[in-house]
Write an enzyme that holds these catalytic residues in place. Sequence first.
Site, short mmCIF file in Angstrom:
data_model
loop_
_atom_site.label_atom_id
_atom_site.label_comp_id
_atom_site.label_asym_id
_atom_site.label_seq_id
_atom_site.Cartn_x
_atom_site.Cartn_y
_atom_site.Cartn_z
N LEU A 152 0.16 -8.85 3.93
CA LEU A 152 -0.57 -7.55 3.76
C LEU A 152 0.39 -6.45 4.21
O LEU A 152 1.05 -6.51 4.95
CB LEU A 152 -1.95 -7.51 4.81
CG LEU A 152 -3.09 -8.29 4.45
CD1 LEU A 152 -4.37 -8.39 5.48
CD2 LEU A 152 -3.84 -8.02 3.14
N ASP A 153 0.21 -5.43 3.42
CA ASP A 153 1.42 -4.22 3.88
C ASP A 153 0.87 -3.95 5.46
O ASP A 153 -0.07 -4.01 5.92
CB ASP A 153 0.83 -3.08 2.88
CG ASP A 153 1.40 -3.26 1.53
OD1 ASP A 153 2.33 -4.24 1.56
OD2 ASP A 153 1.07 -2.50 0.61
N LYS A 154 2.05 -3.12 5.84
CA LYS A 154 1.81 -2.84 7.21
C LYS A 154 0.55 -1.86 7.58
O LYS A 154 0.05 -2.08 8.55
CB LYS A 154 3.25 -2.10 7.68
CG LYS A 154 3.20 -1.42 9.53
CD LYS A 154 4.49 -0.87 9.50
CE LYS A 154 4.44 -0.44 10.98
NZ LYS A 154 5.87 0.10 11.30
N THR A 156 -2.14 -1.63 5.82
CA THR A 156 -3.46 -2.09 5.23
C THR A 156 -3.87 -2.97 6.34
O THR A 156 -3.50 -4.04 6.96
CB THR A 156 -2.94 -2.85 4.05
OG1 THR A 156 -2.62 -2.25 2.97
CG2 THR A 156 -4.29 -3.49 3.39
#
Length: 221
Positions: A152-154, A156
């Site tokens: 998961l993106d930082k 998100t």
Amino acid sequence: PARIEAPVVAMPTTVQNVTVSADENGMRVDRFFESRFPGLSFSHIQRIIRKGEVRVNGKRAQPKGRLEAGQSIRIPPLRLDAPRPGADSPAENKDRAFIKSITLFEDDDVMVLNKPMGLAVQGGSGTTRHIDGMLGAIRSRDGQRPRLVHRLDKDTAGCLLVAKNRFSAAFLAKSFRSRSARKIYWALGPGVPKPKQGRISTYLAKEERENGIYVNIVAPP
């Protein structure tokens, strides 16, 4: 079906050839060494692969190459690093407590973590605190650590699925690669979109801060 667990191989002092097991099918070469030899440092794994000491069916291996059940892997003599000092240090105890605090679900095979916004999943340039690093504080009795199977993106927030053993890691990784695992993302926006369903295909600008709140600005097409 009954689970097939690959044995943890003793640290070899001479060249050995081992066979990829069924639950290791699809596993990356570097992850294979991490799971088979829990005490081996990541830098040592990368070094022996880079130097061509690791071979798969006689061919030079790549760190991110995928393995297939039944393949033969040449394993060179390995050096077990000394145990890290302070295995139960305050920092590791803090990491364990944090992982426990964000755990939504856990059984013998998987963990589901409620990853907060602003926390990276993996390390990178200038990133020292991340989920993958904290998972090192949670190991099974045989020294295995939980494994990431997706990202998961930082910035998100959401559910992060983590495998607790080789069997579940191989199964989940295959599910994500084949896109049989369904992922749903939610976004907050002003007003009610019309139509309520559709597709947006455009570029996203970098985050900008507005009145103390981070927002994503859509760039014009």
